[in-house]
Scaffold this active site. Sequence first.
Site, mmCIF file in Angstrom:
data_model
loop_
_atom_site.group_PDB
_atom_site.id
_atom_site.type_symbol
_atom_site.label_atom_id
_atom_site.label_comp_id
_atom_site.label_asym_id
_atom_site.label_seq_id
_atom_site.Cartn_x
_atom_site.Cartn_y
_atom_site.Cartn_z
ATOM 1 C CE LYS A 124 -40.660 -112.619 78.208
ATOM 2 N NZ LYS A 124 -41.450 -113.867 78.105
ATOM 3 N NE ARG A 163 -46.914 -118.419 75.873
ATOM 4 C CZ ARG A 163 -46.009 -117.802 76.618
ATOM 5 N NH1 ARG A 163 -46.339 -116.721 77.314
ATOM 6 N NH2 ARG A 163 -44.774 -118.261 76.693
ATOM 7 C CG HIS A 170 -43.552 -121.380 78.839
ATOM 8 N ND1 HIS A 170 -42.394 -120.980 79.487
ATOM 9 C CD2 HIS A 170 -44.458 -120.402 79.083
ATOM 10 C CE1 HIS A 170 -42.606 -119.823 80.099
ATOM 11 N NE2 HIS A 170 -43.849 -119.453 79.873
ATOM 12 N NE ARG A 214 -38.099 -120.905 77.855
ATOM 13 C CZ ARG A 214 -38.682 -122.105 77.951
ATOM 14 N NH1 ARG A 214 -38.146 -123.156 77.385
ATOM 15 N NH2 ARG A 214 -39.822 -122.233 78.587
ATOM 16 C CE1 TYR A 270 -59.002 -85.531 85.274
ATOM 17 C CE2 TYR A 270 -57.181 -87.076 85.440
ATOM 18 C CZ TYR A 270 -57.750 -85.957 84.876
ATOM 19 O OH TYR A 270 -57.073 -85.273 83.910
ATOM 20 C CB CYS A 324 -53.288 -88.027 86.634
ATOM 21 S SG CYS A 324 -54.351 -87.367 87.925
ATOM 22 C CG ASP A 364 -49.098 -86.762 81.872
ATOM 23 O OD1 ASP A 364 -48.770 -87.738 81.186
ATOM 24 O OD2 ASP A 364 -49.998 -85.959 81.546
HETATM 25 C C1 LIG Z 1 -40.946 -114.748 79.107
HETATM 26 C C2 LIG Z 1 -40.583 -116.161 78.965
HETATM 27 C C3 LIG Z 1 -39.628 -116.735 79.829
HETATM 28 C C4 LIG Z 1 -39.065 -116.012 81.032
HETATM 29 O O1 LIG Z 1 -40.005 -116.056 82.071
HETATM 30 P P1 LIG Z 1 -39.689 -115.543 83.549
HETATM 31 O O2 LIG Z 1 -40.810 -116.065 84.365
HETATM 32 O O3 LIG Z 1 -39.645 -114.058 83.493
HETATM 33 O O4 LIG Z 1 -38.374 -116.104 83.961
HETATM 34 C C5 LIG Z 1 -39.242 -118.033 79.566
HETATM 35 N N1 LIG Z 1 -39.772 -118.741 78.538
HETATM 36 C C6 LIG Z 1 -40.700 -118.222 77.711
HETATM 37 C C7 LIG Z 1 -41.238 -119.068 76.604
HETATM 38 C C8 LIG Z 1 -41.148 -116.929 77.903
HETATM 39 O O5 LIG Z 1 -42.091 -116.425 77.096
#
Ligand SMILES: *Cc1c(COP(=O)(O)O)cnc(C)c1O
Length: 383
Positions: free
Chosen positions: A49, A143, A171, A230, A275, A323, A325
């Site tokens: 992602k 979430r 998760h 994942r 700045y 800054c 850039d």
């Molecule tokens: C982003 C995400 C992951 C990956 O997480 P990492 O900590 O980067 O390995 C896995 N599962 C879900 C649902 C996520 O949103």
Amino acid sequence: MITDIYNERSKPFDQGRAWVEIDLDALSYNARLINSHLDSGCELMAVVKADAYGHGAVQAAKRLQNEGVKSFAVATVSEGVQLRENGLDGDILVMNYTHPANALYLHNFRLKQLIVDGDYAKALNETGYKIDVHLSIDTGMHREGIDMSKLDEIESVFKHNNLNVEGMSTHFASSDSLNPNDIAFTEMQIQRFNTTVKTFRDKGYDVGKLHTQATYGLLNFNQSQCDYARIGIALYGVLSHDEITNTPLALRPVMSVKAIIAQIRWIDAGESVSYGRTYIADKPIRLATVCIGYADGVPRSMSGNNGECLLHGKRVPILGRICMDLLMIDVSTVDSAETGDVVTLIGSDGDEEIRCEDVASAAGTITNEVVCRMGSRLPRIYR
Ligand SMILES: *Cc1c(COP(=O)(O)O)cnc(C)c1O
């Protein structure tokens, strides 16, 4: 030297200002290392992602596909479509909300959708498109996902004719922590997930493939291995932060960030830099201006928090506020510094290294945020 390197983003006139280097061999190495920590029944689902956390989703996913990775996860439907249009043929799970009006893209591009509640499943089903889905069970993160206590709502998803439930997931909220309360919380989440899975298996449903672990689930809660892990941040060779984990992995960082010096001059003691004049020189300083700033992804919050760069193999401090850039560094200790020299914001130069973890900690954030923000403006150079 810089202009002859392939730049996938076709920003030729920006080449030589600031750029991101991606070491795809390091990505391959990390994927193999992670795989070696997975049980034989557990498959790596590569999380690509946010443009593969700033590394370039197409390049990263294709390299991983060549390494034998067959499953991928993205956040949005357009990220999934981008991978398909660029020839990725593995499984792709879309983990965030896809508006039912875009269900045809899920169907046409063979993307699997994570289902976060009963109403959403109903709306997707009513589009008439056949869609493969994975269920998200909320076991405490709060979430997304169907609360594990709402058995009827979970069950309703199995009954839709157009939805084919291929998996069930959850998760973890605090698997990156080994503090006893957090360990107890993750163990409770694992327990809740197992209970939910068992309930639906006992009712005769095929819950499909199971997945719970992201990077820290794998590193700290190996006992929760399922059909998929994942994995995102570890693939890119960094951990989110420097906290201890149960399984130390010798990962190789994939991303380096570099920029050149645009200007060098001396300023007197008592002069201020950038700045807000937050930095005031207490002696004459040889000051260099570097062509990179927060619009390129360098965290502005690193200003004044011991942020450093590498120049000619030496560590040099960032002075004053970063800054949009540009940023300024003190090169008083590097006599040989010249305009056009390459400064390393993340990566190695000689014997010195600035790790992404160092930048994240100076910026008060995690590496995940640092890497995924590098880059909408920076050309990427693949090695
Ligand atoms: C982003 C995400 C992951 C990956 O997480 P990492 O900590 O980067 O390995 C896995 N599962 C879900 C649902 C996520 O949103």
